[in-house]
Design a protein around this motif. Sequence first.
Motif, PDB file in Angstrom:
ATOM      1  N   ILE A  86       0.852  -1.185   0.000  1.00  0.00           N
ATOM      2  CA  ILE A  86       0.000   0.000   0.000  1.00  0.00           C
ATOM      3  C   ILE A  86       0.885   1.231   0.000  1.00  0.00           C
ATOM      4  O   ILE A  86       1.867   1.295   0.733  1.00  0.00           O
ATOM      5  N   TRP A  87       0.530   2.198  -0.814  1.00  0.00           N
ATOM      6  CA  TRP A  87       1.232   3.475  -0.817  1.00  0.00           C
ATOM      7  C   TRP A  87       0.238   4.575  -1.115  1.00  0.00           C
ATOM      8  O   TRP A  87      -0.956   4.335  -1.249  1.00  0.00           O
ATOM      9  N   LEU A  88       0.683   5.788  -1.183  1.00  0.00           N
ATOM     10  CA  LEU A  88      -0.177   6.956  -1.294  1.00  0.00           C
ATOM     11  C   LEU A  88      -1.209   6.855  -2.420  1.00  0.00           C
ATOM     12  O   LEU A  88      -2.374   7.191  -2.231  1.00  0.00           O
ATOM     13  N   ALA A  89      -0.833   6.375  -3.578  1.00  0.00           N
ATOM     14  CA  ALA A  89      -1.735   6.359  -4.734  1.00  0.00           C
ATOM     15  C   ALA A  89      -2.820   5.289  -4.652  1.00  0.00           C
ATOM     16  O   ALA A  89      -3.806   5.370  -5.385  1.00  0.00           O
ATOM     17  N   ASN A  90      -2.681   4.287  -3.790  1.00  0.00           N
ATOM     18  CA  ASN A  90      -3.724   3.270  -3.709  1.00  0.00           C
ATOM     19  C   ASN A  90      -4.298   3.116  -2.306  1.00  0.00           C
ATOM     20  O   ASN A  90      -5.069   2.215  -2.049  1.00  0.00           O
ATOM     21  N   HIS A  91      -3.937   4.004  -1.386  1.00  0.00           N
ATOM     22  CA  HIS A  91      -4.454   3.931  -0.023  1.00  0.00           C
ATOM     23  C   HIS A  91      -5.880   4.462   0.011  1.00  0.00           C
ATOM     24  O   HIS A  91      -6.162   5.515  -0.551  1.00  0.00           O
ATOM     25  N   PRO A  92      -6.821   3.758   0.657  1.00  0.00           N
ATOM     26  CA  PRO A  92      -8.226   4.181   0.669  1.00  0.00           C
ATOM     27  C   PRO A  92      -8.446   5.587   1.227  1.00  0.00           C
ATOM     28  O   PRO A  92      -9.326   6.298   0.758  1.00  0.00           O
ATOM     29  N   PHE A  93      -7.655   6.018   2.182  1.00  0.00           N
ATOM     30  CA  PHE A  93      -7.844   7.354   2.759  1.00  0.00           C
ATOM     31  C   PHE A  93      -7.576   8.442   1.725  1.00  0.00           C
ATOM     32  O   PHE A  93      -8.309   9.422   1.630  1.00  0.00           O
ATOM     33  N   TYR A  94      -6.543   8.264   0.929  1.00  0.00           N
ATOM     34  CA  TYR A  94      -6.157   9.282  -0.042  1.00  0.00           C
ATOM     35  C   TYR A  94      -6.918   9.186  -1.358  1.00  0.00           C
ATOM     36  O   TYR A  94      -6.959  10.135  -2.130  1.00  0.00           O
ATOM     37  N   THR A  95      -7.517   8.043  -1.642  1.00  0.00           N
ATOM     38  CA  THR A  95      -8.253   7.876  -2.900  1.00  0.00           C
ATOM     39  C   THR A  95      -9.758   8.037  -2.715  1.00  0.00           C
ATOM     40  O   THR A  95     -10.515   7.811  -3.648  1.00  0.00           O
ATOM     41  N   ASN A  96     -10.197   8.413  -1.511  1.00  0.00           N
ATOM     42  CA  ASN A  96     -11.620   8.595  -1.192  1.00  0.00           C
ATOM     43  C   ASN A  96     -12.446   7.352  -1.481  1.00  0.00           C
ATOM     44  O   ASN A  96     -13.580   7.436  -1.911  1.00  0.00           O
ATOM     45  N   SER A  97     -11.879   6.192  -1.236  1.00  0.00           N
ATOM     46  CA  SER A  97     -12.620   4.944  -1.431  1.00  0.00           C
ATOM     47  C   SER A  97     -12.816   4.205  -0.109  1.00  0.00           C
ATOM     48  O   SER A  97     -12.951   2.994  -0.095  1.00  0.00           O
ATOM     49  N   GLN A  98     -12.832   4.961   0.989  1.00  0.00           N
ATOM     50  CA  GLN A  98     -13.038   4.340   2.294  1.00  0.00           C
ATOM     51  C   GLN A  98     -14.463   3.818   2.419  1.00  0.00           C
ATOM     52  O   GLN A  98     -15.395   4.426   1.916  1.00  0.00           O
ATOM     53  N   VAL A  99     -14.611   2.711   3.102  1.00  0.00           N
ATOM     54  CA  VAL A  99     -15.917   2.139   3.377  1.00  0.00           C
ATOM     55  C   VAL A  99     -16.295   2.546   4.796  1.00  0.00           C
ATOM     56  O   VAL A  99     -15.552   2.288   5.744  1.00  0.00           O
ATOM     57  N   MET A 100     -17.422   3.203   4.931  1.00  0.00           N
ATOM     58  CA  MET A 100     -17.870   3.621   6.251  1.00  0.00           C
ATOM     59  C   MET A 100     -18.555   2.439   6.933  1.00  0.00           C
ATOM     60  O   MET A 100     -19.396   1.769   6.342  1.00  0.00           O
ATOM     61  N   ILE A 101     -18.204   2.198   8.177  1.00  0.00           N
ATOM     62  CA  ILE A 101     -18.786   1.104   8.954  1.00  0.00           C
ATOM     63  C   ILE A 101     -20.077   1.596   9.589  1.00  0.00           C
ATOM     64  O   ILE A 101     -20.109   2.645  10.222  1.00  0.00           O
ATOM     65  N   ASP A 102     -21.134   0.829   9.405  1.00  0.00           N
ATOM     66  CA  ASP A 102     -22.418   1.186   9.983  1.00  0.00           C
ATOM     67  C   ASP A 102     -22.397   0.851  11.463  1.00  0.00           C
ATOM     68  O   ASP A 102     -22.363  -0.309  11.858  1.00  0.00           O
ATOM     69  N   SER A 103     -22.411   1.874  12.302  1.00  0.00           N
ATOM     70  CA  SER A 103     -22.346   1.646  13.743  1.00  0.00           C
ATOM     71  C   SER A 103     -23.708   1.828  14.409  1.00  0.00           C
ATOM     72  O   SER A 103     -23.818   1.777  15.619  1.00  0.00           O
ATOM     73  N   GLU A 104     -24.751   2.029  13.620  1.00  0.00           N
ATOM     74  CA  GLU A 104     -26.085   2.205  14.181  1.00  0.00           C
ATOM     75  C   GLU A 104     -26.537   0.903  14.827  1.00  0.00           C
ATOM     76  O   GLU A 104     -26.392  -0.175  14.277  1.00  0.00           O
ATOM     77  N   GLY A 105     -27.054   1.009  16.017  1.00  0.00           N
ATOM     78  CA  GLY A 105     -27.557  -0.164  16.716  1.00  0.00           C
ATOM     79  C   GLY A 105     -26.541  -0.832  17.609  1.00  0.00           C
ATOM     80  O   GLY A 105     -26.862  -1.816  18.268  1.00  0.00           O
ATOM     81  N   ARG A 106     -25.340  -0.322  17.682  1.00  0.00           N
ATOM     82  CA  ARG A 106     -24.319  -0.949  18.517  1.00  0.00           C
ATOM     83  C   ARG A 106     -24.638  -0.786  20.001  1.00  0.00           C
ATOM     84  O   ARG A 106     -24.423  -1.711  20.788  1.00  0.00           O
ATOM     85  N   VAL A 107     -25.131   0.372  20.379  1.00  0.00           N
ATOM     86  CA  VAL A 107     -25.475   0.598  21.794  1.00  0.00           C
ATOM     87  C   VAL A 107     -26.635  -0.305  22.184  1.00  0.00           C
ATOM     88  O   VAL A 107     -26.607  -0.953  23.234  1.00  0.00           O
ATOM     89  N   GLU A 108     -27.646  -0.366  21.312  1.00  0.00           N
ATOM     90  CA  GLU A 108     -28.796  -1.214  21.599  1.00  0.00           C
ATOM     91  C   GLU A 108     -28.379  -2.678  21.695  1.00  0.00           C
ATOM     92  O   GLU A 108     -28.864  -3.422  22.553  1.00  0.00           O
ATOM     93  N   LYS A 109     -27.478  -3.107  20.838  1.00  0.00           N
ATOM     94  CA  LYS A 109     -27.000  -4.482  20.865  1.00  0.00           C
ATOM     95  C   LYS A 109     -26.264  -4.763  22.187  1.00  0.00           C
ATOM     96  O   LYS A 109     -26.454  -5.810  22.801  1.00  0.00           O
ATOM     97  N   PHE A 110     -25.455  -3.808  22.652  1.00  0.00           N
ATOM     98  CA  PHE A 110     -24.744  -3.945  23.921  1.00  0.00           C
ATOM     99  C   PHE A 110     -25.721  -4.043  25.079  1.00  0.00           C
ATOM    100  O   PHE A 110     -25.586  -4.897  25.954  1.00  0.00           O
ATOM    101  N   MET A 111     -26.721  -3.135  25.074  1.00  0.00           N
ATOM    102  CA  MET A 111     -27.707  -3.117  26.165  1.00  0.00           C
ATOM    103  C   MET A 111     -28.484  -4.430  26.201  1.00  0.00           C
ATOM    104  O   MET A 111     -28.750  -4.970  27.279  1.00  0.00           O
ATOM    105  N   LYS A 112     -28.834  -4.945  25.041  1.00  0.00           N
ATOM    106  CA  LYS A 112     -29.583  -6.201  24.966  1.00  0.00           C
ATOM    107  C   LYS A 112     -28.710  -7.374  25.432  1.00  0.00           C
ATOM    108  O   LYS A 112     -29.177  -8.252  26.156  1.00  0.00           O
TER     109      LYS A 112
END
Length: 72
Positions: free
Chosen positions: A37-63
């Motif tokens: 991995i280097w600058l030209a193919n790193h997801p942060f610099y190429t704007n190809s990052q995948v956002m992790i869906d964190s919705e429901g994590r608190v509810e899952k913990f509480m349950k």
Amino acid sequence: MPKSDIHPNWFKSAPVFYDGKPICLIASTKKELQVDIWLANHPFYTNSQVMIDSEGRVEKFMKKYRLNTNEE
């Protein structure tokens, strides 16, 4: 008296390769470097990052720990 011949060899212009293609020259203790991995193919610099869906994590913990989620 300091010990002699204990330091590694120093290469002033060691090529850095990515996918078999030279990228740049750096100083290194290795004759040549291979990178995955280097600058030209790193997801942060190429704007190809995948956002992790964190919705429901608190509810899952509480349950999971059977905690009361109602505010009183």
